[in-house]
Design a protein around this motif. Sequence first.
Motif, PDB file in Angstrom:
ATOM      1  N   MET A 163       0.825  -1.198   0.000  1.00 26.62           N
ATOM      2  CA  MET A 163       0.000   0.000   0.000  1.00 26.62           C
ATOM      3  C   MET A 163       0.869   1.261   0.000  1.00 26.62           C
ATOM      4  SD  MET A 163      -2.804   1.280   2.794  1.00 26.62           S
ATOM      5  CE  MET A 163      -1.537   1.687   3.990  1.00 26.62           C
ATOM      6  N   ARG A 164       1.911   1.266   0.817  1.00 28.27           N
ATOM      7  CA  ARG A 164       2.796   2.423   0.887  1.00 28.27           C
ATOM      8  C   ARG A 164       3.561   2.620  -0.439  1.00 28.27           C
ATOM      9  NH1 ARG A 164       1.248   5.931   2.672  1.00 28.27           N
ATOM     10  NH2 ARG A 164       3.269   6.925   2.672  1.00 28.27           N
ATOM     11  N   LYS A 165       3.996   1.515  -1.049  1.00 30.50           N
ATOM     12  CA  LYS A 165       4.698   1.609  -2.333  1.00 30.50           C
ATOM     13  C   LYS A 165       3.789   2.205  -3.404  1.00 30.50           C
ATOM     14  CE  LYS A 165       7.984  -2.194  -1.816  1.00 30.50           C
ATOM     15  NZ  LYS A 165       8.357  -3.539  -2.285  1.00 30.50           N
ATOM     16  N   SER A 166       2.538   1.768  -3.426  1.00 28.31           N
ATOM     17  CA  SER A 166       1.621   2.294  -4.434  1.00 28.31           C
ATOM     18  C   SER A 166       1.291   3.758  -4.163  1.00 28.31           C
ATOM     19  CB  SER A 166       0.340   1.454  -4.488  1.00 28.31           C
ATOM     20  OG  SER A 166      -0.371   1.561  -3.276  1.00 28.31           O
ATOM     21  N   ALA A 167       1.239   4.163  -2.894  1.00 29.97           N
ATOM     22  CA  ALA A 167       0.995   5.575  -2.575  1.00 29.97           C
ATOM     23  C   ALA A 167       2.153   6.440  -3.057  1.00 29.97           C
ATOM     24  CB  ALA A 167       0.788   5.744  -1.072  1.00 29.97           C
ATOM     25  N   ILE A 168       3.361   5.952  -2.892  1.00 33.13           N
ATOM     26  CA  ILE A 168       4.538   6.684  -3.376  1.00 33.13           C
ATOM     27  C   ILE A 168       4.506   6.783  -4.895  1.00 33.13           C
ATOM     28  CG2 ILE A 168       7.052   6.566  -3.600  1.00 33.13           C
ATOM     29  CD1 ILE A 168       7.047   5.337  -0.745  1.00 33.13           C
ATOM     30  N   ASP A 188       3.557   9.781 -10.051  1.00 33.08           N
ATOM     31  CA  ASP A 188       2.904   9.763 -11.355  1.00 33.08           C
ATOM     32  C   ASP A 188       1.405   9.545 -11.164  1.00 33.08           C
ATOM     33  OD1 ASP A 188       2.438   9.680 -14.081  1.00 33.08           O
ATOM     34  OD2 ASP A 188       3.018   7.566 -14.264  1.00 33.08           O
ATOM     35  N   ARG A 189       0.628  10.617 -11.348  1.00 32.87           N
ATOM     36  CA  ARG A 189      -0.812  10.557 -11.087  1.00 32.87           C
ATOM     37  C   ARG A 189      -1.578  10.095 -12.330  1.00 32.87           C
ATOM     38  NH1 ARG A 189      -2.504  13.095  -6.426  1.00 32.87           N
ATOM     39  NH2 ARG A 189      -0.851  14.177  -5.325  1.00 32.87           N
ATOM     40  N   THR A 190      -1.583   8.789 -12.545  1.00 30.67           N
ATOM     41  CA  THR A 190      -2.350   8.236 -13.660  1.00 30.67           C
ATOM     42  C   THR A 190      -3.513   7.418 -13.101  1.00 30.67           C
ATOM     43  OG1 THR A 190      -1.001   6.241 -13.745  1.00 30.67           O
ATOM     44  CG2 THR A 190      -0.289   8.098 -15.118  1.00 30.67           C
ATOM     45  N   PRO A 191      -4.552   7.195 -13.892  1.00 29.44           N
ATOM     46  CA  PRO A 191      -5.685   6.389 -13.412  1.00 29.44           C
ATOM     47  C   PRO A 191      -5.286   4.956 -13.023  1.00 29.44           C
ATOM     48  CG  PRO A 191      -6.305   7.598 -15.383  1.00 29.44           C
ATOM     49  CD  PRO A 191      -4.827   7.810 -15.183  1.00 29.44           C
ATOM     50  N   GLU A 192      -4.309   4.391 -13.727  1.00 33.78           N
ATOM     51  CA  GLU A 192      -3.860   3.032 -13.407  1.00 33.78           C
ATOM     52  C   GLU A 192      -3.230   2.989 -12.005  1.00 33.78           C
ATOM     53  OE1 GLU A 192      -2.683   4.566 -16.300  1.00 33.78           O
ATOM     54  OE2 GLU A 192      -4.260   3.726 -17.565  1.00 33.78           O
ATOM     55  N   ASN A 193      -2.429   4.017 -11.703  1.00 29.32           N
ATOM     56  CA  ASN A 193      -1.794   4.063 -10.387  1.00 29.32           C
ATOM     57  C   ASN A 193      -2.832   4.253  -9.277  1.00 29.32           C
ATOM     58  OD1 ASN A 193       0.731   3.687 -11.450  1.00 29.32           O
ATOM     59  ND2 ASN A 193       1.279   5.856 -11.447  1.00 29.32           N
ATOM     60  N   PHE A 194      -3.866   5.064  -9.558  1.00 30.07           N
ATOM     61  CA  PHE A 194      -4.928   5.232  -8.565  1.00 30.07           C
ATOM     62  C   PHE A 194      -5.663   3.923  -8.315  1.00 30.07           C
ATOM     63  CE2 PHE A 194      -4.852   9.885  -9.501  1.00 30.07           C
ATOM     64  CZ  PHE A 194      -4.627  10.303  -8.197  1.00 30.07           C
ATOM     65  N   LYS A 195      -5.891   3.142  -9.392  1.00 33.73           N
ATOM     66  CA  LYS A 195      -6.538   1.837  -9.229  1.00 33.73           C
ATOM     67  C   LYS A 195      -5.679   0.905  -8.374  1.00 33.73           C
ATOM     68  CE  LYS A 195      -9.308   1.618 -13.429  1.00 33.73           C
ATOM     69  NZ  LYS A 195      -9.538   0.910 -14.691  1.00 33.73           N
ATOM     70  N   LEU A 196      -4.369   0.906  -8.636  1.00 34.93           N
ATOM     71  CA  LEU A 196      -3.472   0.069  -7.841  1.00 34.93           C
ATOM     72  C   LEU A 196      -3.474   0.491  -6.372  1.00 34.93           C
ATOM     73  CD1 LEU A 196      -0.285  -0.486 -10.033  1.00 34.93           C
ATOM     74  CD2 LEU A 196      -1.892  -2.197  -9.210  1.00 34.93           C
ATOM     75  N   LYS A 197      -3.440   1.812  -6.160  1.00 38.93           N
ATOM     76  CA  LYS A 197      -3.438   2.306  -4.781  1.00 38.93           C
ATOM     77  C   LYS A 197      -4.709   1.871  -4.053  1.00 38.93           C
ATOM     78  CE  LYS A 197      -3.443   6.473  -1.989  1.00 38.93           C
ATOM     79  NZ  LYS A 197      -3.520   7.920  -1.973  1.00 38.93           N
TER      80      LYS A 197
END
Length: 88
Positions: free
Chosen positions: A12-17, A22-31
């Motif tokens: 969770m912390r890695k995905s938040a970093i 990089d604020r992409t929709p894919e990263n938000f989904k992962l977070k």
Amino acid sequence: MSKEWKAAFINMRKSAIQVAKDRTPENFKLKKRYRNIANREQRKALVAYWNKKSEEIKFKSRDRNVHCLGYFLKTIRINCIFIHGRAG
């Protein structure tokens, strides 16, 4: 903290970093996914902890009740011997 909870928290912390960089929709989904997994594991760990504690309390109180009952019966027997001069 269980192993599963710790691993989920780290992910969770890695995905938040990653989202911060990089604020992409894919990263938000992962977070969101890793956050939900971490919360689920946290709830499981807390339930397991309190179940363990409740079992310990049940065992301790059962043990204490048996000890108190034995002491009570021993006291009655000693008093009967002292008062009546015989066991009974």
